[in-house]
Design an enzyme around this catalytic site. Structure first.
Site: not given
Ligand SMILES: *Cc1c(COP(=O)(O)O)cnc(C)c1O
Length: 390
Positions: A245, A216, A131
């Site tokens: 986050k 990420d 994600f």
């Molecule tokens: C939550 C998340 C995102 C996206 O972050 P947003 O602030 O919702 O755009 C991207 N990568 C990972 C691994 C995440 O957990």
């Protein structure tokens, strides 16, 4: 169905509204208390209304909230210094969310190749069920049909491989490949923890084939796994890393961190953000890092994570529906052999917030300031729910 006539229905929401929070506890508008073991999806790593976070927001709001990036922002410069001193990176670009941080990383990878006169190298390899966000580029990086459905045509230049499989990455690399983008632990996929040498093997492949390695760390970073950054368990550093986050405890911020050499591909005008790293967000991130970026604090995350994992293993041993439990620090997943949705709903009704991932995993992301007694209470609720349901 709950009626919310004026909100676009892009979420399915539980019919609960929280109006106050303190530490690990949330209260709803009926006065019921809940243990928050989701932390606003890995955002409230210091719990709700941590005094240092509240003080930073209050003091900064009284002084200066926003100025924009046409001028110097000393708090942003200080935040960039603290962040770079915490890891491999030398420079930081600030934005407002995880998706934007990954968008910056993708743009930076492409621009790096462009500046090297290799603009045919634009492709990013990502992993199935990962994600990376909801913008067009980041949802394309997100190899999940349910995230991509209906948004064609998607931007080109992404290729997907199975997670935890370095050979698959190697096989997928072609003349157009610029970078590999992975989560050190897949969060939304249900806390999928790769082999300990996964990142090391990716680093070797990236070095051998001259690719950029992008982590990420939006969910895994900021102490969640017991190191400030999850990849620091392995020692395999990336070329680019993203954070968001928990970075400013709920005040929106995102960051794309890299080396000075790679950062040089961005010149004035290449990329930008109106809010990115404004004084309010930067001050709050500094206060957050001031607590989390501390060896004693991070060790407490390791210890409490072990306690949580032991408790989850005990639940697994007593309940046949639980087929696996996974945890690294305070990032945990309980794998069921049937739907986890009802269990998550019943947990909520008994005062415990957790989430359902990929249909069959219960994910726990408690605040890092959680106490052992609160972990024990949460484990008792989870055990009772699973016993009653299955
Ligand atoms: C939550 C998340 C995102 C996206 O972050 P947003 O602030 O919702 O755009 C991207 N990568 C990972 C691994 C995440 O957990």
């Amino acid at each position: 169905m709950i009626k919310m006539p004026h909100v676009i229905p892009s979420y399915s929401r539980f019919p609960v509204a929280f109006i106050r929070g303190q530490g690990v506890t949330l209260w709803d508008d009926q006065g019921m208390a809940y243990l928050d073991f989701l932390s606003g999806i890995g955002v409230n790593n210091l719990g709700h209304c941590h005094p240092k976070v509240v003080a930073a927001i209050r003091d900064q709001a009284q002084n200066l909230i926003h100025t924009c990036n046409l001028y110097r922002i000393p708090l942003q410069e200080e935040l960039a210094r603290i962040l770079t001193e915490s890891c491999f990176a030398e420079q930081v670009f600030f934005c407002n969310s995880g998706a934007e941080a990954n968008e910056a990383a993708i743009k930076l990878a492409r621009k790096t190749m462009f500046e090297r006169k290799q603009s045919h190298r634009y492709e990013i390899i990502t992993t199935n069920d990962g994600f990376h966000g909801r913008t067009l580029a980041t949802l394309t990086a997100t190899a999940q049909d349910k995230v991509q459905r209906g948004y064609a045509p998607l931007p080109s230049g992404f290729k997907y491989v199975p997670y935890n499989n370095p050979q698959a990455v190697e096989q997928a690399v072609g003349e157009h490949t610029a970078a590999i983008l992975v989560e050190p632990i897949q969060g939304e996929a249900g806390v999928i923890i790769p082999d300990p040498d996964y990142l090391t093997n990716l680093r070797k492949i990236a070095d051998r084939l001259d690719l950029l390695l992008i982590y990420d760390e939006i969910q895994t970073g900021m102490g969640r796994t017991g190191r400030l950054w999850c990849h620091q368990h392995s020692g395999a550093i990336p070329d680019i890393m993203t954070s968001a986050k928990a970075l400013a405890s709920g005040v929106p911020i995102g960051a794309c961190l890299t080396t000075s050499k790679i950062a040089a591909a961005f010149s004035p005008g290449s990329h930008g953000s109106t809010f990115g790293g404004n004084p309010l967000a930067s001050a709050t991130a500094l206060a957050t890092l001031g607590v989390i970026n501390d060896d004693t604090f991070l060790q407490s995350v390791v210890d409490k994570g072990n306690h949580l994992l032991d408790g989850l293993k005990k639940i697994a041993s007593q309940n046949k529906m639980v087929t696996d439990v996974r945890a690294c620090g305070l990032m945990a997943g309980v794998q069921l052999n049937s739907s986890a949705e009802e269990a998550v709903g019943v947990c909520l009704s008994r005062g415990l917030l957790v989430s359902c991932q990929k249909g069959t995993t219960i994910r726990l992301l408690p605040p890092l300031i959680v106490e052992i007694e609160e972990i024990d209470t949460a484990l008792a609720i989870l055990a009772s729910v699973l016993n009653d349901l299955f």
